[in-house]
Design an enzyme around this catalytic site. Structure first.
Site, mmCIF file in Angstrom:
data_model
loop_
_atom_site.group_PDB
_atom_site.id
_atom_site.type_symbol
_atom_site.label_atom_id
_atom_site.label_comp_id
_atom_site.label_asym_id
_atom_site.label_seq_id
_atom_site.Cartn_x
_atom_site.Cartn_y
_atom_site.Cartn_z
ATOM 1 N N GLU A 142 0.938 -1.161 -0.035
ATOM 2 C CA GLU A 142 -0.190 0.164 0.035
ATOM 3 C C GLU A 142 0.808 1.444 0.021
ATOM 4 O OE1 GLU A 142 -2.557 -0.506 3.239
ATOM 5 O OE2 GLU A 142 -3.441 -2.532 2.482
ATOM 6 N N GLU B 101 -6.252 -10.654 -1.472
ATOM 7 C CA GLU B 101 -6.869 -10.355 0.139
ATOM 8 C C GLU B 101 -8.422 -10.397 -0.357
ATOM 9 O OE1 GLU B 101 -5.580 -7.243 2.214
ATOM 10 O OE2 GLU B 101 -3.553 -7.637 1.745
HETATM 11 O O1 9MR Z 1 -7.444 -8.261 8.333
HETATM 12 C C1 9MR Z 1 -6.515 -7.189 9.084
HETATM 13 C C2 9MR Z 1 -7.282 -6.747 10.343
HETATM 14 O O2 9MR Z 1 -7.431 -7.888 11.315
HETATM 15 C C3 9MR Z 1 -6.333 -5.805 10.897
HETATM 16 O O3 9MR Z 1 -7.123 -5.342 12.041
HETATM 17 C C4 9MR Z 1 -5.888 -4.734 10.101
HETATM 18 C C5 9MR Z 1 -4.982 -3.700 10.619
HETATM 19 O O4 9MR Z 1 -4.482 -2.990 9.633
HETATM 20 O O5 9MR Z 1 -5.297 -5.221 8.749
HETATM 21 C C6 9MR Z 1 -6.358 -6.093 8.232
HETATM 22 O O6 9MR Z 1 -5.612 -6.664 7.132
HETATM 23 C C7 9MR Z 1 -5.158 -5.609 6.259
HETATM 24 C C8 9MR Z 1 -4.165 -6.014 5.484
HETATM 25 O O7 9MR Z 1 -3.048 -6.487 6.168
HETATM 26 C C9 9MR Z 1 -3.548 -5.205 4.237
HETATM 27 N N1 9MR Z 1 -4.594 -4.677 3.461
HETATM 28 C C10 9MR Z 1 -5.863 -4.176 3.960
HETATM 29 C C11 9MR Z 1 -6.402 -5.331 4.997
HETATM 30 C C12 9MR Z 1 -7.594 -5.049 5.670
HETATM 31 O O8 9MR Z 1 -7.470 -3.743 6.181
#
Ligand code: 9MR
Length: 376
Positions: free
Chosen positions: A162, A267
């Site tokens: 990102e 994802e």
């Molecule tokens: O699914 C993840 C969630 O449990 C966390 O709280 C969050 C914190 O940043 O991150 C989520 O996963 C993210 C992923 O690592 C990167 N792309 C976006 C995802 C959703 O936020």
């Protein structure tokens, strides 16, 4: 059926441990990885609870259906490297071990990301941004410690996550503010040094947006022109019932593939709830209102049909591009686990994943499995 026929069958079913079907019953459906065989790896993100309970139904469902896994949170900097001189590998070790024991392709997520970054990482003792030199050293130490611990075991890494915005510019993260554009090639170099065999990926959301798509294409070209390894682009694939369009998503698949890299849907999930924001940036939240949590007791048939139909359309799109898409990875196992229940609004009831809250496959998944059983 007479006793002579029934008894041996019952015995076989009870004592072989196999799901031998009785006459008249449906044959057990094959796993999802069977349906995706010859097309792409099919993966899921796993959470700490699932990995700490390998005998629970959730973990068994994961190992039955998926042949790739990625840690949803525990390999992120804040979890794995909470203090400068302290790493915590316990949860990450469990993910890698689980993946190996089940013959899965293990993906590491993620090495450099502005979010869930350990608070110390880009700051000095007085809370001021560190110098470029210090940050380079910290990045190298972090990346190489984590990657070499799992060398040969984690097969691919989301190296940078990102970093690019929809208008094609760089996100103003501490990495960018301190190092400028250099931080991306550096991160890829450090990772490659630590495990020359590992695949290296750039991963982002909203990859259908033309400005970001073009920026990712420029990034691939830049890395390649510097002789830096990049194997694939990860298109996160956080979707909803209207966003994105198949056409724009497909244009991005084609654009990345044309640069000579593989594409991964990393994802994948599809919210069934009213639109709030398409961002996957966790700071973009909104307040809870009953009106934006319309299905607390289950999804109405009409919405479910729309969701399943659209998921199938995307799955078919991925299959059509299976020559370049090497992995399709969902962001969680079942609706009860999904981050979407708490983002962008806390406490909603969303239905974004392949298995429902009772761990049953959604209709479009069941259909895929039935087709696989029928050899289609
Ligand atoms: O699914 C993840 C969630 O449990 C966390 O709280 C969050 C914190 O940043 O991150 C989520 O996963 C993210 C992923 O690592 C990167 N792309 C976006 C995802 C959703 O936020």
């Amino acid at each position: 059926m007479d006793r002579k026929t029934l008894f041996p069958l019952l015995f076989a079913a009870l004592f072989s441990g196999a799901a031998a079907p009785l006459a008249g019953q449906d044959a057990p459906l094959p796993p999802l990885k069977e349906a995706a065989k010859g097309k792409f790896l099919i993966g899921t993100a796993v959470n700490d609870w699932q990995m700490a309970h390998p005998d629970a139904p959730e973990a068994r469902l994961i190992s039955r259906h998926f042949n790739a896994i990625v840690a949803e949170n525990c390999m992120k900097c804040q979890s794995i490297h909470p203090e400068e001189d302290r790493y915590d590998f316990r949860a990450a070790d469990r993910v890698v071990r689980f993946g190996e024991e089940n013959g899965m392709f293990v993906v590491g997520h993620c090495l450099i990301w502005h979010s869930q970054l350990a608070p110390w990482f880009c700051k000095d003792e007085s809370g001021q941004p560190v110098s470029a030199e210090v940050l380079r050293r910290r990045m190298k130490e972090h990346i190489q410690t984590v990657v070499s611990r799992y060398r040969g075991r984690v097969k691919g890494w989301d190296v940078v996550n990102e970093a690019l915005l929809e208008d094609g510019s760089y996100r103003r993260t501490p990495f960018y503010e301190i190092l400028g554009e250099e931080f991306i090639p550096l991160a890829f170099r450090y990772a490659h040094e630590a495990d020359p065999e590992a695949e290296l990926y750039y991963n982002d959301y909203g990859m259908d947006v033309p400005g970001r798509r073009d920026a990712v294409v420029r990034l691939i070209r830049q890395l390649k022109s510097q002789g830096i390894r990049i194997d694939a682009v990860g298109m996160q694939g956080h979707m909803d019932l209207d966003y994105p369009t198949l056409e724009r998503f497909e244009q991005s698949i084609r654009a990345f593939a044309a640069e000579g890299v593989k594409v991964m849907v990393t994802e994948w999930d599809m919210s069934a709830l009213p639109f709030v924001t398409h961002s996957a940036n966790i700071s973009d939240t909104a307040a809870y209102r009953r009106g934006i949590d319309p299905y607390p007791d289950g999804l109405p048939d009409s919405v479910s049909r729309r969701w399943n139909g659209r998921m199938r359309q995307f799955y078919d799109l991925f299959v059509r591009h299976a020559d370049v898409i090497t992995r399709v990875n969902v962001w969680g196992l079942s609706d009860k686990d999904s981050w979407k229940n708490n983002f962008p609004v806390h406490g909603r009831h969303d239905y974004p994943l392949l298995f429902d809250r009772s761990l049953q496959p959604k209709p479009f998944v069941r259909r895929l499995l039935e087709e696989a059983a029928a050899g289609k």
